[in-house]
Design a protein around this motif. Structure first.
Motif, PDB file in Angstrom:
ATOM      1  N   MET A  50      79.519 -20.894 -36.432  1.00  0.00           N
ATOM      2  CA  MET A  50      78.279 -20.556 -37.142  1.00  0.00           C
ATOM      3  C   MET A  50      78.558 -19.706 -38.380  1.00  0.00           C
ATOM      4  O   MET A  50      77.903 -19.877 -39.409  1.00  0.00           O
ATOM      5  N   LEU A  51      79.535 -18.797 -38.292  1.00  0.00           N
ATOM      6  CA  LEU A  51      79.862 -17.989 -39.475  1.00  0.00           C
ATOM      7  C   LEU A  51      80.442 -18.874 -40.578  1.00  0.00           C
ATOM      8  O   LEU A  51      80.173 -18.677 -41.757  1.00  0.00           O
ATOM      9  N   GLN A  52      81.227 -19.884 -40.191  1.00  0.00           N
ATOM     10  CA  GLN A  52      81.801 -20.809 -41.172  1.00  0.00           C
ATOM     11  C   GLN A  52      80.693 -21.664 -41.805  1.00  0.00           C
ATOM     12  O   GLN A  52      80.701 -21.910 -43.013  1.00  0.00           O
ATOM     13  N   ILE A  53      79.734 -22.108 -40.995  1.00  0.00           N
ATOM     14  CA  ILE A  53      78.609 -22.887 -41.537  1.00  0.00           C
ATOM     15  C   ILE A  53      77.810 -22.012 -42.503  1.00  0.00           C
ATOM     16  O   ILE A  53      77.408 -22.455 -43.580  1.00  0.00           O
TER      17      ILE A  53
ATOM     18  N   GLY D  31      78.975 -36.893 -46.296  1.00  0.00           N
ATOM     19  CA  GLY D  31      78.472 -37.928 -47.201  1.00  0.00           C
ATOM     20  C   GLY D  31      77.592 -37.324 -48.296  1.00  0.00           C
ATOM     21  O   GLY D  31      77.678 -37.717 -49.462  1.00  0.00           O
ATOM     22  N   GLN D  32      76.774 -36.345 -47.891  1.00  0.00           N
ATOM     23  CA  GLN D  32      75.896 -35.695 -48.878  1.00  0.00           C
ATOM     24  C   GLN D  32      76.704 -34.931 -49.928  1.00  0.00           C
ATOM     25  O   GLN D  32      76.374 -34.955 -51.114  1.00  0.00           O
ATOM     26  N   ILE D  33      77.780 -34.289 -49.473  1.00  0.00           N
ATOM     27  CA  ILE D  33      78.613 -33.528 -50.413  1.00  0.00           C
ATOM     28  C   ILE D  33      79.317 -34.494 -51.379  1.00  0.00           C
ATOM     29  O   ILE D  33      79.381 -34.241 -52.586  1.00  0.00           O
ATOM     30  N   ARG D  34      79.824 -35.610 -50.829  1.00  0.00           N
ATOM     31  CA  ARG D  34      80.419 -36.623 -51.729  1.00  0.00           C
ATOM     32  C   ARG D  34      79.372 -37.102 -52.728  1.00  0.00           C
ATOM     33  O   ARG D  34      79.666 -37.319 -53.896  1.00  0.00           O
ATOM     34  N   GLY D  35      78.135 -37.254 -52.268  1.00  0.00           N
ATOM     35  CA  GLY D  35      77.038 -37.665 -53.157  1.00  0.00           C
ATOM     36  C   GLY D  35      76.824 -36.665 -54.287  1.00  0.00           C
ATOM     37  O   GLY D  35      76.622 -37.048 -55.440  1.00  0.00           O
ATOM     38  N   ILE D  36      76.898 -35.381 -53.952  1.00  0.00           N
ATOM     39  CA  ILE D  36      76.704 -34.339 -54.975  1.00  0.00           C
ATOM     40  C   ILE D  36      77.803 -34.439 -56.026  1.00  0.00           C
ATOM     41  O   ILE D  36      77.543 -34.390 -57.231  1.00  0.00           O
ATOM     42  N   ASN D  57      72.151 -28.450 -47.459  1.00  0.00           N
ATOM     43  CA  ASN D  57      71.938 -27.129 -46.864  1.00  0.00           C
ATOM     44  C   ASN D  57      71.112 -27.224 -45.589  1.00  0.00           C
ATOM     45  O   ASN D  57      71.427 -26.584 -44.578  1.00  0.00           O
ATOM     46  N   LYS D  58      70.047 -28.019 -45.642  1.00  0.00           N
ATOM     47  CA  LYS D  58      69.191 -28.155 -44.463  1.00  0.00           C
ATOM     48  C   LYS D  58      69.950 -28.807 -43.310  1.00  0.00           C
ATOM     49  O   LYS D  58      69.811 -28.395 -42.158  1.00  0.00           O
ATOM     50  N   ALA D  59      70.760 -29.815 -43.638  1.00  0.00           N
ATOM     51  CA  ALA D  59      71.523 -30.515 -42.592  1.00  0.00           C
ATOM     52  C   ALA D  59      72.529 -29.567 -41.943  1.00  0.00           C
ATOM     53  O   ALA D  59      72.720 -29.575 -40.719  1.00  0.00           O
ATOM     54  N   LEU D  60      73.180 -28.744 -42.764  1.00  0.00           N
ATOM     55  CA  LEU D  60      74.133 -27.764 -42.222  1.00  0.00           C
ATOM     56  C   LEU D  60      73.411 -26.733 -41.347  1.00  0.00           C
ATOM     57  O   LEU D  60      73.890 -26.389 -40.262  1.00  0.00           O
ATOM     58  N   SER D  61      72.261 -26.268 -41.818  1.00  0.00           N
ATOM     59  CA  SER D  61      71.506 -25.267 -41.049  1.00  0.00           C
ATOM     60  C   SER D  61      71.057 -25.837 -39.713  1.00  0.00           C
ATOM     61  O   SER D  61      70.995 -25.117 -38.714  1.00  0.00           O
TER      62      SER D  61
END
Lengths: 101, 101, 101, 101
Positions: A50-53, D31-36, D57-61
């Motif tokens: 979680m800290l890495q995320i 995939g989203q990061i590659r898209g960015i 960001n939302k997907a990571l959260s």
């Protein structure tokens, strides 16, 4: 949604000086994401993952903040100066959306 | 800080139609804050107090979002249109600060 | 919603030492909210009002963070220790909700 | 920092049923990061890039929220039940840190 429709028609030429730090930051985020994958593969402790995320989220948000600053000071200023006030309305919607997290 | 210094010199005339909903929302927030105080006085369960604080935070943020939309569509558009691009730079700083939470 | 239903049945006795700083913080928030109202009445510049709202939001969140820390270290620890694991499940839901902003 | 030090010593065995959806979500983020990256290479409009970053960001959260729920309901419950209340204190610190964004 209006915001995306109108955005599709547009593009933004960035100089190499602008792109380089953005790509560097993005490479760091990609490394952080690979790190998260590896941590899960290696049974890392939840708190560490979680800290890495959280670190990856912050790094992504910093890229977005950079782009937003540049967007306001270039696209928004240029468009509004030449009478295209819809870029300001689009910005208002974008910021509202980004602030929701 | 530059942002505040330059802001102090300025003001914003709002119509009664703009002010009324803002004051209504603010009255609701004031009621929520009184509610939080009462809950603490009456030994309310932590979770309930935190949910009430979260509701007050959301209500305050909604006021801020309303002001930001109006600010972009009025002050920023007017100033940038008449060449005062520093209002755009100020906005970029403000948004960065608001996004940090 | 389950979370609130179960919470209503519960309360939390706080010592005066715990309550005093909470009430002090809350008084500060109340002062900030009065300040926001006055700023709107006196035609304050949008940016100034938004910075004041942001300060009130941070002050409220700090109270919530304080309550959450105390909640975890007292209610959650006590309940889980005595087998009431639903307090942990409730916490998981609460944190998810608080994180959505 | 204490939180990380103590976390390093620990690990968390996850079942394939838990890991599969986490890896799927993580693949989507990659995939989203590659898209960015591609969007920046192809001069995409700032607003589009920021919306894509917001989605990542939302997907990571969401992954983090999933891990947190599981952490509370497994590690925290198990440790506190067996008297290791420092896992609750660690959680309080973690949540405070995650909430700062």
């Amino acid at each position: 949604m209006e915001m995306e429709k109108c955005a599709c028609k547009r593009s933004k030429k960035r100089t190499d000086e602008e792109l380089k730090p953005l790509f560097n930051r993005l490479s760091r985020v990609e490394g952080q994401i690979r790190g998260i994958r590896r941590m899960l593969e290696e049974d890392a402790y939840c708190v560490d993952v979680m800290l890495q995320i959280s670190a990856a989220n912050k790094a992504l948000s910093a890229i977005s903040a950079e782009l937003l600053k540049s967007h306001i000071n270039t696209c928004v200023v240029e468009d509004v100066s030449s009478g295209k006030t819809e870029t300001a309305a689009e910005l208002a919607m974008l910021v509202e959306r980004l602030m929701k997290g």
